[in-house]
Design an enzyme around this catalytic site. Sequence first.
Site, mmCIF file in Angstrom:
data_model
loop_
_atom_site.group_PDB
_atom_site.id
_atom_site.type_symbol
_atom_site.label_atom_id
_atom_site.label_comp_id
_atom_site.label_asym_id
_atom_site.label_seq_id
_atom_site.Cartn_x
_atom_site.Cartn_y
_atom_site.Cartn_z
ATOM 1 C CG ASP A 180 -2.188 0.870 0.956
ATOM 2 O OD1 ASP A 180 -2.145 1.714 0.027
ATOM 3 O OD2 ASP A 180 -3.184 0.744 1.692
HETATM 4 C C1 BGC Z 1 -5.008 3.383 0.509
HETATM 5 C C2 BGC Z 1 -5.241 2.432 -0.637
HETATM 6 C C3 BGC Z 1 -5.137 3.194 -1.940
HETATM 7 C C4 BGC Z 1 -3.760 3.845 -2.020
HETATM 8 C C5 BGC Z 1 -3.517 4.598 -3.334
HETATM 9 C C6 BGC Z 1 -3.727 4.190 0.332
HETATM 10 O O1 BGC Z 1 -3.636 5.205 1.291
HETATM 11 O O2 BGC Z 1 -4.953 2.638 1.707
HETATM 12 O O3 BGC Z 1 -6.488 1.815 -0.504
HETATM 13 O O4 BGC Z 1 -5.348 2.328 -3.024
HETATM 14 O O5 BGC Z 1 -3.638 4.766 -0.950
HETATM 15 O O6 BGC Z 1 -4.323 5.699 -3.462
#
Ligand code: BGC
Length: 732
Positions: A277
Amino acid sequence: MKRSIRLLTLLVCLVSSPALSGPPSASAANPALDARITALLAQMTLDEKVGQLNFPSFTLPRGPQIEAVTAGRIGGLFNVVNPVHIGEFQAAVAASRLKIPLLFAMDAIHAFHIAFPAPIAWAATWEPQLAERAAEAVANETAQRGLNLTFAPMIDISRDPRWGRVIEGAGEDAYLGAAFARARVAGYRRGGLATAAKHFVGYGAPEGGRDYNGAQIPNAELFDRYLPPFEAAIAAGSETVMASFNTVNGVPVTANRRLLTDILRTRMGFDGLVMSDFAAIMELKNHGVAADLAQAARKALHAGIDLDMESKAYARHLAEAVRAGQVPMAEVEEAVRRVLRVKYRMGLFADSPQGVRKTPPPMPETDVRRRAREVAQESFVLLKNSGATLPITPQSGTVALIGAAALAINDHSWYGPAGLDKPRTEPLLSALLSRMGSGQRLLFSEAFADPCGQSFKDKDDALRVAREADLVVLVLAEDCLAFGEGVSRAALGFSGVQQDLLDALAEVGTPIALVVETGRPLALTETLGKVASILIAWHPGTEGRIALAEVLTGEIAPSGKLPMTFPRSVGQIPIAYNDLPTSRPATEARYTTGYIDEKPTPLYPFGHGLSYTTFAYSGLKLSAPDMRQDGQIEVEVVVRNSGARAGKEVVQLYTRQRVASRSRPVRELKGFRKIALAAGAEETVRFTLKAADLAYHDDEGQRVIEPGPFTVFVGGSSAADLKGAFRIVADN
Ligand code: BGC
């Protein structure tokens, strides 16, 4: 005692090989593809290999990233949404030595341009085909811009409404969650995007509902509750999986080899790519498992993270770690192999085995809007409707619509790309006006200065119209900024001055039909006695206010059911329908499981939702009293529309294993079907119940189908009381 020894013996015989057995590995299935990847790998320098694992977000100015792509130092980018910019990056790929295509990703969760209702509302339809159509449309819009991957679906099981991200998922149940995971993956892929099933695993179980917090998940629960949606997403073809930020049992998932490699790859057979993530590799330092970014990179790669989203840990440190002998080249190559395999499978290479990826033809906006409206129409949950207050009919008399949300011209939960105009929608006020009888009066008061009622514009005006009316339709909205990532809440009431207005309106005495726009279950106990009806509209999307007017006026009957329990109070959380039994099942008496200052039941249980008609269940029949461990039985029930209007009902089937080697949940959803019935009509609904669906996992994570007695319940919610009995019997 004798009985338990017998059960134990049976258990030992029945413990099967790993439950979650996935597809065979791609190399076994496709040696030609493997050979292509091997040949490509052989041409790559170490820096180019590491480049494939580098997945930064798009930054301005574009020059440095264009240069990095040309040099083979980036494998994918996210949040590039302008086709001109995507074109520039494609040109950089063409100018690079090996011309390896890029992933272009973004969070196309419920919207690119036209906003669908929030994903929790998709689940509230209990109609996975609608979610599939929704995901297809969102993907179609996104793919037209040149993107090829979405960071969706979010399939975390979440049982704590304080956690802000419950809005993105399908609620508290593994069976419902798996059905929606499957449908959403299929839809996105048909719409032209690869998917990232997220967040693997346990992100939805943070202690106290505080975002990013650690989760404690015993093995049996991990396999029974949290993994089934991922199993379904993988079976539906999800090319990628995103690891979660948090710790599970003390080890951050980003550095958790047991979860990412032993379980996800070896046991579940996932052979796509795993991404971290956002900046999660860097955050291994905050978790206290890495001293610096270099160590974080090594730990994440070893655990099974292929793509480094945003941390730049791999780009900065992996090549030097390989040269220093700290990381085996084979480990880097394995990750690169997975990235390339997914790019081939997605059809990004000119010589991809499935042919070159074609973007599906654009879906006309009218079609996208129609689909968005359908989801909204089927997602609203009527919690309460005393005295048939809703729908609004000519007999309702003068109606006062109150609340600034009724003027909203777009969806305040909209989560689309920055820089794109939000699509406009018809506000509830005009949608309602055009649907009410011509002779009927509609009064309106904004009451609040903003759609989420942070402050008053004119409270007296709201009270005045309420006094003049025969029915108040009050629209309250959860705080517009209080849902999604990083917004856990300790209180689950209405924000700002909304409760104040509701209390004052209740004093007026005109019956109130309350409409609530929310992304999570709220604790509405205080509200319950003050209103005649409650309609949960979720965050309904671009077409949502039109759908709301259709439902309020009875053009469409509400048919949504709760995908998550509504608690009475925050102190009751976590509360879900499928808890384990206890030594002293909860009653209002002392010395039973519960609180002395709170009722034992939730305010509204999982699966609950009324319509403008009623349904009667009868004639529950089982095709046999027993089934073998590899067998199945048929369960049928007659459902009759016992009211005076047409409507839809979600027929739900739950089971309980009454005696087993470990306590089994008091109920578990094992089947559901949404049916439409004209007034007075009836239908026999049949379910096939397989012994395999009744399996569970033990402490070691082994799957068990254990003989024993079961109760089956069928009805319109998890509180269904029509029941029958059967047994699973041993095979010999
Ligand atoms: C979130 C993800 C997301 C990623 C990219 C993160 O902060 O937890 O779900 O896909 O950011 O935007």
